[in-house]
Design a protein around this motif. Structure first.
Motif, PDB file in Angstrom:
ATOM      1  N   THR A  44       4.864   0.262   5.727  1.00 27.89           N
ATOM      2  CA  THR A  44       3.904   1.355   5.675  1.00 27.89           C
ATOM      3  C   THR A  44       3.095   1.235   4.382  1.00 27.89           C
ATOM      4  O   THR A  44       3.644   0.879   3.337  1.00 27.89           O
ATOM      5  CB  THR A  44       4.620   2.714   5.706  1.00 27.89           C
ATOM      6  OG1 THR A  44       5.426   2.787   6.882  1.00 27.89           O
ATOM      7  CG2 THR A  44       3.626   3.861   5.697  1.00 27.89           C
ATOM      8  N   TYR A  46       0.005   3.120   1.809  1.00 27.66           N
ATOM      9  CA  TYR A  46      -0.820   4.247   1.433  1.00 27.66           C
ATOM     10  C   TYR A  46      -1.881   3.744   0.451  1.00 27.66           C
ATOM     11  O   TYR A  46      -1.672   2.745  -0.251  1.00 27.66           O
ATOM     12  CB  TYR A  46      -0.010   5.356   0.761  1.00 27.66           C
ATOM     13  CG  TYR A  46       1.008   6.031   1.646  1.00 27.66           C
ATOM     14  CD1 TYR A  46       0.635   7.047   2.501  1.00 27.66           C
ATOM     15  CD2 TYR A  46       2.347   5.649   1.593  1.00 27.66           C
ATOM     16  CE1 TYR A  46       1.573   7.680   3.301  1.00 27.66           C
ATOM     17  CE2 TYR A  46       3.293   6.267   2.394  1.00 27.66           C
ATOM     18  CZ  TYR A  46       2.905   7.281   3.252  1.00 27.66           C
ATOM     19  OH  TYR A  46       3.833   7.898   4.044  1.00 27.66           O
ATOM     20  N   ARG A  87       0.342  10.865   0.838  1.00 27.13           N
ATOM     21  CA  ARG A  87      -0.196  11.031   2.186  1.00 27.13           C
ATOM     22  C   ARG A  87      -1.504  11.814   2.193  1.00 27.13           C
ATOM     23  O   ARG A  87      -2.441  11.466   2.916  1.00 27.13           O
ATOM     24  CB  ARG A  87       0.849  11.719   3.071  1.00 27.13           C
ATOM     25  CG  ARG A  87       0.481  11.831   4.534  1.00 27.13           C
ATOM     26  CD  ARG A  87       1.691  12.249   5.357  1.00 27.13           C
ATOM     27  NE  ARG A  87       2.365  13.389   4.776  1.00 27.13           N
ATOM     28  CZ  ARG A  87       2.019  14.648   4.995  1.00 27.13           C
ATOM     29  NH1 ARG A  87       0.986  14.933   5.768  1.00 27.13           N
ATOM     30  NH2 ARG A  87       2.693  15.637   4.439  1.00 27.13           N
TER      31      ARG A  87
END
Length: 442
Positions: A44, A46, A87
């Motif tokens: 993942t 960001y 996020r």
């Protein structure tokens, strides 16, 4: 939505973070962002602005901690303790950092550009450069995987293949106040466990643990037994201790032997720096309450806000990071911390100021002295071609700037809070003349 190609997932998987410089093809404007890579399957990513919107501090090496409301949220904390959720970019301070959507398409990572400008349907932003930030402390610590058995000697730590605080589980039972954590860490002789416990305490502080530190009882400030720090933090039995100045010549960094000696001396400083930060936390509540006493108010409230303790908790966490970087580099060079003699000069300064509320002076003297010396040391290692050590020393140098800032912040706060409205300049000069030896630069 317009997007910028960053690279293949496999290219980005080797580092926890990358600083990305984007260029506007029409104006040549440059824009820096940080790409964060998380562990897990699938990977993942960001992406956030490279600088904090508060004072512009770099987020490239800022620590991460778990979110308080959602354990899956991660928060990046700038050097001045402003927190931003990766996020959304939201902060508990009310500020918001810009975040950019990350997409993965057929193994290629793309990010949302700073603006949606397009020409002939194509985005005007392109990737100008990509710099990996190889910093293991960028990741939240994984779950521990070994027993809490403590090493018996510094040599046993040196014989291990690595120095990995992640393998140390939390103590049982865990302290219930930050000051109790401080006292425990100060009583811990193993540097591996001192570093690991510092990380656990840092996470507990971020999660809102009570500060502790005692309270007035019948006109006397009483500190619980488990929150009382030792007079002198213990060290491992095989430590080779000498008086300051008797460690032997360390050379000028031209040989590997000389560089090992220099790194070893710095590791000794960083281990004591961990203890100095926790010592300030352990004594802060008591000394600050006594600092506020007047004939008409013999039991005043403790004046220090939570930010005092979180600031020095951050300092302790940084110092633990620094020791880890240096110990790992020593291991890579075939040595280890404890292989050479060390001195306890830094703690002698703590003993000298143990009854003085202005303990942050330590961070305005010793840390500032480090800022004077570090660039010279870095140049020595660079001249020898030791880029791995240079990277660690540069990280340490940048962190120490914020430590001096913390000392300055709380010295001025305490002077302003005092009933007599003390002058920070006069207090600083008096304390330096009273407690510290050696020449101070202007």
């Amino acid at each position: 939505m317009a997007r910028v190609r960053i690279g293949e997932v496999a290219e980005l998987a080797h580092a926890y973070r990358h600083v990305l410089t984007l260029r506007h093809t029409q104006t040549d404007e440059l824009h820096d962002v940080v790409l964060f890579r998380m562990t897990g399957h699938p990977l993942t990513f960001y992406c956030m602005e490279a600088r904090c919107p508060h004072l512009g501090a770099s987020l490239a090496r800022a620590p991460l901690r778990p979110g308080l409301d959602d354990v899956e949220d991660l928060i990046v904390v700038c050097p001045y303790q402003y927190d931003f959720t990766l996020r959304t970019g939201a902060s508990s301070t009310g500020l918001r950092a810009c975040v950019f959507a990350v997409t993965i398409d057929e193994g290629i990572v793309y990010i949302e550009p700073p603006t949606n400008d397009v020409i002939d349907g194509a985005p005007v932003w392109t990737l100008a450069s990509r710099q990996a930030i190889s910093e293991a402390w960028a990741e939240p610590p994984p779950m521990p995987s070994s027993t809490n058995e403590k090493p018996t000697s510094l040599a046993s730590l040196g014989k291990s293949a690595s120095f990995d605080p992640h393998t140390v589980p939390p103590p049982t039972p865990a302290p219930t106040t930050l000051v109790a954590w401080a006292a425990l860490i100060l009583r811990t002789p193993s540097p591996l466990h001192k570093v690991a416990y510092t990380r656990y305490a840092y996470e507990a502080c971020a999660a809102g643990i009570d500060i502790g530190g005692g309270a007035w009882e019948n006109g006397v400030w009483v500190v619980p037994e488990n929150e009382q720090p030792p007079a002198w933090p213990p060290r491992m039995e095989d430590e080779q201790r000498v008086r300051p100045g008797q460690e032997g010549k360390r050379g000028k960094g031209g040989t590997e032997r000389s560089r090992i000696a220099l790194l070893h001396a710095l590791a000794n400083i960083e281990q004591w720096a961990i203890d100095l930060a926790w010592d300030i936390i352990a004594r802060g509540a008591r000394l600050s309450a006594q600092h506020m006493q007047t004939p008409t108010d013999p039991t005043p409230a403790m004046p220090l806000p939570r930010d005092f303790f979180t600031d020095f908790c951050q300092v302790a966490n940084d110092e633990a990071k620094h020791f880890t970087l240096l110990q790992r580099r020593l291991l890579e060079l075939g040595s280890w911390f404890g292989a050479l003699p060390v001195h306890h000069g830094l703690w002698e300064a703590a003993v000298e100021t143990s009854g003085d509320l202005f303990a942050p002076i330590v961070h305005l003297v010793h840390e500032a002295r480090g800022l004077d010396v570090n660039p010279v040391t870095i140049r020595k290692f660079a001249a020898a071609g030791d880029q791995a050590s240079v990277a660690s020393l540069q990280t340490i140098h940048m962190d120490e700037i914020t430590h001096v800032a913390a000392g300055h912040r709380w010295l001025t706060f305490l002077c302003a809070a005092h009933p007599a409205r003390l002058s920070p300049v006069h207090v600083f000069r008096h304390c330096v003349k009273t407690h510290f030896a050696g020449r101070l630069k202007g």
